[in-house]
Design an enzyme around this catalytic site. Structure first.
Site, mmCIF file in Angstrom:
data_model
loop_
_atom_site.group_PDB
_atom_site.id
_atom_site.type_symbol
_atom_site.label_atom_id
_atom_site.label_comp_id
_atom_site.label_asym_id
_atom_site.label_seq_id
_atom_site.Cartn_x
_atom_site.Cartn_y
_atom_site.Cartn_z
ATOM 1 N N ASN A 1 -2.464 -14.393 14.735
ATOM 2 C CA ASN A 1 -3.449 -13.334 14.925
ATOM 3 C C ASN A 1 -4.051 -13.454 16.324
ATOM 4 O O ASN A 1 -4.088 -14.550 16.897
ATOM 5 C CB ASN A 1 -4.580 -13.456 13.885
ATOM 6 C CG ASN A 1 -4.360 -12.581 12.663
ATOM 7 O OD1 ASN A 1 -3.857 -11.456 12.763
ATOM 8 N ND2 ASN A 1 -4.744 -13.093 11.501
ATOM 9 N N THR B 1 -3.213 -9.647 10.397
ATOM 10 C CA THR B 1 -4.143 -9.117 9.386
ATOM 11 C C THR B 1 -5.381 -9.996 9.317
ATOM 12 O O THR B 1 -5.287 -11.219 9.386
ATOM 13 C CB THR B 1 -3.475 -9.019 8.000
ATOM 14 O OG1 THR B 1 -4.453 -8.615 7.038
ATOM 15 C CG2 THR B 1 -2.845 -10.324 7.562
ATOM 16 N N HIS C 1 0.811 -1.223 0.000
ATOM 17 C CA HIS C 1 0.000 0.000 0.000
ATOM 18 C C HIS C 1 0.841 1.268 0.000
ATOM 19 O O HIS C 1 0.372 2.321 0.430
ATOM 20 C CB HIS C 1 -0.963 -0.015 1.187
ATOM 21 C CG HIS C 1 -2.037 -1.049 1.049
ATOM 22 N ND1 HIS C 1 -2.571 -1.738 2.119
ATOM 23 C CD2 HIS C 1 -2.680 -1.540 -0.050
ATOM 24 C CE1 HIS C 1 -3.501 -2.585 1.672
ATOM 25 N NE2 HIS C 1 -3.575 -2.490 0.367
ATOM 26 N N CYS D 1 5.427 21.699 -3.441
ATOM 27 C CA CYS D 1 6.646 21.401 -4.191
ATOM 28 C C CYS D 1 7.530 22.647 -4.297
ATOM 29 O O CYS D 1 7.048 23.710 -4.706
ATOM 30 C CB CYS D 1 6.226 20.917 -5.574
ATOM 31 S SG CYS D 1 7.573 20.739 -6.743
HETATM 32 ZN ZN LIG Z 1 6.192 20.169 -8.558
#
Ligand SMILES: [Zn+2]
Length: 254
Positions: free
Chosen positions: A221, A196, A126, A155
């Site tokens: 688990n 999980t 993920h 940025c």
């Molecule tokens: Zn940028």
């Protein structure tokens, strides 16, 4: 299967013997391994989604109103993770790796704790909180160079909004990582599923890719999961931070 919380030593020894015999383990982890490090899970009765609106990490909403979403994203995903340290379960996996028994660690977690503990071959299904990228010019920034405390990190090159590089809702799984994860599962000799419930797709299918080609599953688990009855060969019930070190002592020390 034991229904109380006492670790079943006979089962533990059986699992250790299987690990020693097979090696080449696909380790598959979820939120349960990091709970003991203080990282809150998303799902379940104490999960973040019980008290927070998940739409803040829905890609469309983040794109439309990033300034509204960012403070929540930072609080939920960065603050807890920045304070977290690996626990004995993460360390136990590193021991297995050092013993040459691990093919790959596939994690659904975005906390970087496997790497912090010293695991070498980690596939982050993920994504990660280690980097962010500019939604305008695609420049990638390491977390430490992004001003997370700003009202909205932007940025330095173009002023675009920075989006964390973990997978948001309605955002596709990075294809290369997903492919590498399923490949590792199929090429493994054994899947070790830790912390999980197997409810998040397509990640939950990773250990099943091993099972489909005849590889056994060992599961750790606190409560039974979607794997337990239908797929798991050996279910070790308990906290990852207690079961894993005990298991690895049997494997490496025994
Ligand atoms: Zn940028």
């Amino acid at each position: 299967m034991t229904q109380d919380n006492t670790l079943d030593m006979a089962l533990l020894k059986e699992a250790a013997a299987l690990i020693k015999q097979k090696g080449n383990i696909l380790v598959f982890t979820g939120a349960g391994i990091s709970v003991e490090s203080g990282v809150p899970p998303f799902r379940g009765p104490d999960g973040l989604w019980e008290s927070h609106d998940p739409s803040f990490i829905e890609l469309g909403r983040f794109t439309r109103e990033p300034e509204v979403c960012w403070p929540i994203v930072k609080e939920l995903f960065f603050d807890a993770i920045l304070e977290a340290a690996p626990n004995p379960a993460h360390a136990a996996i590193v021991e297995l790796e050092k013993a040459g028994l691990v093919r790959a660690v596939v994690t659904q977690n975005i906390d970087g704790l496997h790497q912090a503990a010293g695991s070498q071959n980690v596939l982050e299904f993920h994504g990660t909180t280690e980097t962010l990228h500019c939604m305008k010019c695609s420049a990638v920034f390491e977390r430490k160079y992004a001003d997370l405390d700003a009202p909205l990190p932007t940025c330095g090159a173009c002023g675009g909004v920075l989006k964390p590089d973990f997978v948001f809702f309605s955002e596709p799984i990075p294809e290369d990582v997903a492919q590498a994860s399923f490949d590792a599962a199929e090429a493994s000799s054994l899947a070790l599923v830790i912390g999980t419930m197997g409810e998040v797709l397509p990640a939950a299918h990773v250990p099943l890719a091993a099972k489909r080609v005849g590889k056994p599953i060992i599961e750790v688990n606190t409560i039974p999961s979607t794997y337990t009855n239908d797929y798991t060969d050996i279910f070790l019930q308990g906290k990852a931070g207690e079961v894993l070190p005990a298991l690895v002592r049997e494997v490496v020390g025994g």
